[in-house]
Design a protein around this motif. Structure first.
Motif, short mmCIF file in Angstrom:
data_model
loop_
_atom_site.label_atom_id
_atom_site.label_comp_id
_atom_site.label_asym_id
_atom_site.label_seq_id
_atom_site.Cartn_x
_atom_site.Cartn_y
_atom_site.Cartn_z
N LEU A 171 -0.01 -1.20 0.17
CA LEU A 171 -0.05 0.22 0.21
C LEU A 171 0.72 1.40 0.11
N ALA A 172 2.06 1.21 0.67
CA ALA A 172 3.38 2.71 1.01
C ALA A 172 3.79 2.36 -0.69
N VAL A 173 4.32 1.23 -1.10
CA VAL A 173 4.94 1.59 -2.33
C VAL A 173 4.21 2.09 -3.33
N ILE A 370 5.97 -9.64 -2.47
CA ILE A 370 5.48 -8.28 -2.90
C ILE A 370 6.59 -7.53 -3.00
N GLU A 371 7.62 -7.45 -2.08
CA GLU A 371 8.85 -6.96 -2.85
C GLU A 371 9.11 -6.30 -3.74
N PRO A 372 9.68 -7.19 -4.51
CA PRO A 372 10.32 -7.10 -6.28
C PRO A 372 9.04 -6.81 -6.98
N ILE A 373 7.86 -7.55 -6.53
CA ILE A 373 6.73 -6.76 -7.41
C ILE A 373 6.72 -5.77 -7.66
N MET A 374 6.30 -4.97 -6.37
CA MET A 374 5.86 -3.89 -5.81
C MET A 374 7.31 -2.82 -6.89
N ILE A 375 8.23 -2.60 -6.08
CA ILE A 375 9.48 -2.16 -7.36
C ILE A 375 9.52 -1.97 -8.34
#
Length: 400
Positions: A171-173, A370-375
């Motif tokens: 949500l933040a990204v 989720i981290e790489p997807i949001m990046i």
């Protein structure tokens, strides 16, 4: 919550006037008494201007758990309910809890049962707690019930934290991506718009589209704000309608990645609540009814209603769950075994323990996924705008 205007006197005889917000007239008077003010005139302010807007819970989970543990300890030590309630009211730092406990103490002194006194403060004492306290009063094991409830709300808090921490990053990204894109469209792209116009070169269609979006964002930025407010109001309104709430809750369970995580969280919450109620000798139909009201998802709520109806017809609790896609086979089998063996509360506890562990692992996996997807999402959002500026610049430099 509502606002009340009061006129009264302090213990030393000084006149006191002001406004306070409380759940009811009784709570308002109890709070004023805890502050050393005797109110002789108390009027509720119905004007919209005085409407209370309260964000978040009135009592923090940590304070609530501590209150329950201290209550259990005092009662276990042989201190009477009236005394224990008075002690906790005096030492409470939360004004809402303090006022509620003051009123509960007064009710207890007149012979009112603890359950009945707590029911008057639904925003302080949840329905589940009231049901469990009633079971504790009937069975004479109130201290054990309160200790179990402290553990229950502690686990529920950790469960909520797992969900929040798993959703906070994407949500933040996502929010940052949108804000950065708006900033580029409103403040950066217009600089290049003037530059491209001064060169008189034909620009690619893709760049022209981005420039047009930038122009609209500058001219009608206020529309974005109004649209956001409108969508929020519509979402809030439709969220009160059972039909739309059910559709939305079903959609949440179907979302890739998050759906499975939410499903596990709901199963853990349902089984933990049911096992706690049944272990405290709450009748199964009442236990299902209470769980249905605290589960927080219309899909699960409907299945629990069907299970309750199934039991009332003399059939199995697990039967409606077996036919529903939201309940894994392992869960329904464990519940069925618990029903047949007469150890439903213990089986539900085992299911809860299993899914608590599953949630820990799922939370870690979700974060790492989720981290790489949001990046990538952030890079695509910003990169799409930057690319629209860079492409025509190559053409311009070639012609210089």
């Amino acid at each position: 919550m509502a606002y009340f205007r009061y006129h009264g006197r302090s213990k030393d005889g000084k006149a006191k006037t002001g406004k306070i917000n409380a759940e009811s007239t009784q709570e308002a008077r109890a709070f004023l008494r805890s502050e050393g003010v005797i109110a002789y005139d108390l009027q509720e302010l119905n004007s919209f201007l005085y409407k209370d807007i309260h964000i978040g819970s009135q009592v923090k989970n940590r304070d609530f758990v501590l209150f329950l543990r201290q209550y259990a300890t005092l009662i276990d030590a042989g201190i009477s309910l009236v005394e224990a309630t008075g002690i906790l009211a005096e030492q409470s730092d939360n004004r809402y809890l303090k006022a509620a406990l003051e009123h509960v103490k007064e009710e207890l002194e007149t012979g009112v049962p603890l359950t009945e006194a707590m029911e008057k403060f639904p925003k302080i004492f949840p329905e589940l707690l009231v049901s469990m306290v009633h079971a504790g009063e009937v069975s004479g094991s109130l201290d054990d019930i309160l200790e179990n409830m402290a553990s229950y709300y502690e686990k529920q808090y950790h469960l909520k934290q797992k969900i929040t921490s798993s959703l906070a990053y994407p949500l933040a990204v996502g929010a940052i991506s949108i804000l950065v894109s708006i900033f580029l469209l409103v403040f950066i792209v217009p600089i290049f718009t003037d530059m491209f116009a001064s060169f008189g070169e034909e620009i690619p269609v893709y760049t022209a589209v981005v420039l047009q979006i930038s122009s609209l964002a500058q001219s009608y930025w206020w529309v974005i704000g109004l649209l956001s407010v409108f969508l929020y109001v519509i979402y809030h309104y439709l969220g009160k309608k059972t039909y739309f709430r059910t559709k939305f809750d079903r959609l949440k369970l179907k979302v890739p990645l998050f759906g499975k995580f939410l499903q596990k969280a709901l199963i853990a919450r349902m089984t933990q609540t049911l096992s706690s109620l049944l272990a405290s000798s709450v009748p199964i139909l009442q236990a299902i009814s209470v769980t249905e009201r605290v589960i927080g998802n219309q899909v699960f709520k409907q299945v629990l209603k069907d299970s309750q109806a199934s039991l009332e017809e003399g059939e199995s609790l697990a039967a409606p769950m077996k036919e529903h896609w939201a309940f894994p086979k392992m869960v329904t089998q464990m519940i069925a075994v618990g029903e047949n063996s007469g150890a439903l509360d213990r089986m539900l506890k085992k299911v809860d323990d299993f899914y608590q562990q599953e949630l820990d692992e799922a939370s870690d996996k979700l974060k790492s996924l989720i981290e790489p997807i949001m990046i990538v999402f952030l890079a695509v959002m910003v990169g799409a705008i930057v690319l629209a500026i860079i492409i025509p610049m190559f053409s311009i430099f070639e012609n210089i």
